[in-house]
Design an enzyme around this catalytic site. Sequence first.
Site, mmCIF file in Angstrom:
data_model
loop_
_atom_site.group_PDB
_atom_site.id
_atom_site.type_symbol
_atom_site.label_atom_id
_atom_site.label_comp_id
_atom_site.label_asym_id
_atom_site.label_seq_id
_atom_site.Cartn_x
_atom_site.Cartn_y
_atom_site.Cartn_z
ATOM 1 N N TYR A 143 3.120 -57.929 5.634
ATOM 2 C CA TYR A 143 3.049 -57.574 7.045
ATOM 3 C C TYR A 143 1.644 -57.617 7.621
ATOM 4 C CZ TYR A 143 4.522 -53.333 4.361
ATOM 5 O OH TYR A 143 4.778 -52.396 3.407
ATOM 6 N N ARG B 144 1.053 -56.310 0.445
ATOM 7 C CA ARG B 144 1.043 -55.836 1.828
ATOM 8 C C ARG B 144 0.392 -56.807 2.824
ATOM 9 N NH1 ARG B 144 -1.240 -51.850 3.465
ATOM 10 N NH2 ARG B 144 0.340 -51.054 4.857
ATOM 11 N N CYS C 283 2.065 -70.315 -4.947
ATOM 12 C CA CYS C 283 2.374 -71.470 -4.101
ATOM 13 C C CYS C 283 3.153 -71.025 -2.870
ATOM 14 C CB CYS C 283 3.156 -72.507 -4.887
ATOM 15 S SG CYS C 283 2.142 -73.254 -6.147
ATOM 16 N N GLU D 209 7.430 -35.610 1.580
ATOM 17 C CA GLU D 209 7.599 -36.598 0.507
ATOM 18 C C GLU D 209 6.694 -37.790 0.785
ATOM 19 O OE1 GLU D 209 11.954 -36.986 0.661
ATOM 20 O OE2 GLU D 209 11.748 -38.573 2.133
ATOM 21 N N GLY E 205 3.837 -40.600 -0.006
ATOM 22 C CA GLY E 205 3.394 -41.454 -1.102
ATOM 23 C C GLY E 205 1.998 -41.973 -0.795
ATOM 24 N N ARG E 206 1.933 -42.741 0.272
ATOM 25 C CA ARG E 206 0.700 -43.429 0.651
ATOM 26 C C ARG E 206 -0.503 -42.491 0.742
ATOM 27 N NH1 ARG E 206 1.186 -48.024 3.580
ATOM 28 N NH2 ARG E 206 3.229 -47.245 4.202
HETATM 29 C C1 LIG Z 1 8.840 -44.830 1.271
HETATM 30 C C2 LIG Z 1 9.348 -43.463 1.462
HETATM 31 C C3 LIG Z 1 8.476 -42.360 1.415
HETATM 32 C C4 LIG Z 1 6.995 -42.496 1.265
HETATM 33 O O1 LIG Z 1 6.415 -43.123 2.358
HETATM 34 P P1 LIG Z 1 4.821 -43.121 2.527
HETATM 35 O O2 LIG Z 1 4.601 -43.983 3.718
HETATM 36 O O3 LIG Z 1 4.290 -43.721 1.272
HETATM 37 O O4 LIG Z 1 4.393 -41.717 2.710
HETATM 38 C C5 LIG Z 1 9.032 -41.107 1.537
HETATM 39 N N1 LIG Z 1 10.349 -40.919 1.689
HETATM 40 C C6 LIG Z 1 11.212 -41.952 1.746
HETATM 41 C C7 LIG Z 1 12.660 -41.674 1.923
HETATM 42 C C8 LIG Z 1 10.747 -43.255 1.640
HETATM 43 O O5 LIG Z 1 11.605 -44.271 1.705
#
Ligand SMILES: *Cc1c(COP(=O)(O)O)cnc(C)c1O
Length: 421
Positions: A314, A310, A341, A272, A274-275
């Site tokens: 961090y 981002r 601000c 799963e 995303g990045r």
């Molecule tokens: C944020 C998140 C992801 C995706 O994380 P990436 O760093 O974008 O790959 C996948 N699973 C869960 C449960 C998340 O909270």
Amino acid sequence: MAEKELPFTKNQLVEIIKKYPTPFHIYDEKAIRENAREFKNAFSWNEGFKEFFAVKAAPNPHLLKILHKEGFGADCSSLAELILAEKTGITGEEIMFTSNDTPVDEFVKAKKLQAIMNLDDLSHIAYLEKYAGLPSLICFRYNPGPLKKGNLIIGHPEEAKYGFTREQLFEGYKICRDKGVKRFGIHTMVASNELDAGYFAETAQILFELIAELSRELNISFEFVNLGGGVGIPYRPEQKRIDLKAMSLGIKEKYEKIIVANGLGPIKIYTECGRYITGPYGYLIARVLHIKNTYKKFAGLDACMANLMRPALYGAYHHITVLGKEKQTPAVVYDVTGSLCENNDKFAIDRELPELERDDIIAIHDAGAHGFAMGFNYNGKLRSAELLLRENGEVIPIRRPETTDDYFATLDFAGLLSFPV
Ligand SMILES: *Cc1c(COP(=O)(O)O)cnc(C)c1O
């Protein structure tokens, strides 16, 4: 220093900006598709492999539709994300519902969509059963605690709010088994932005060994193992991409040694991410508004941390290209700021860049995941548009920019007239 590439020239971008004023996010469809195929191919040894794109990284239905076409599902963790998946035509077991501290309406919606339920806590079994009913397929999120070192962004697993302990897993699967659940999966996510391929093989090993033990002890069988997200991307130009093939091969070796050798399986590998999927293929495009010389040099943009949080949140590095000045020596040191601000509204601190002037066009790289998505309205800042660069070079809007009307939409100005003070 090596430059990062852009999918458009300065002239092309100038034309785009004539139609869609800065700031905006723009995504490169061709690169997203190619990357998606490469990701899928890396796991072709595993029948049933599936990536569930983490919707929170880039919650736009156009992007979800492209990824769905490439065979990806959706990893959702809120009501809005579930609805977004549904509206994109992603339903049933193409949705992984990985939530935590979950409100009842989210469980009900996920159950209605027949999503895969990935529970975060032992107590959620009874909660889910009471309010939505137990599904036929259930998955638990494992938190390995001190068994696994976390990485920097996500921290130590034993400090993390997520997941079941080892003992709770045994208890949870037993409860569900005894209640008649027949289909099982297991999940963990202990890394974020991890570039070391070996890290994921280690995670897989932990889960495969658990599957072997759980299967033996409880006499249940597992359909899938969800290795979570967290595959990193090289934000800095000198960093290397993760070796996907090596990562997949490392996981395959563990699979053969633990799953196959124990006569288990076949078990589907799920991820799963995303990045890794959209991150490098989205850019925040902005213009220089003001150059300021005080104790330091500041280049103020027309974008701010509401468009990309981002760096401020961090201290994350995002590479910056000044369009048309790629060949110039980065001889001047700037803090690149936004207009919020908040003194930490900076895209870069002490960054060496070519000499900047008003109206220079800036591309901020690797904003395609956890970029627009983290946007917020503090200080009355409005979220920008999102554009898609199609494979044929056409540019289409996939989200309009917010207006002040959007910002004020939840207020009752009319009610002020009958509000005695
Ligand atoms: C944020 C998140 C992801 C995706 O994380 P990436 O760093 O974008 O790959 C996948 N699973 C869960 C449960 C998340 O909270």
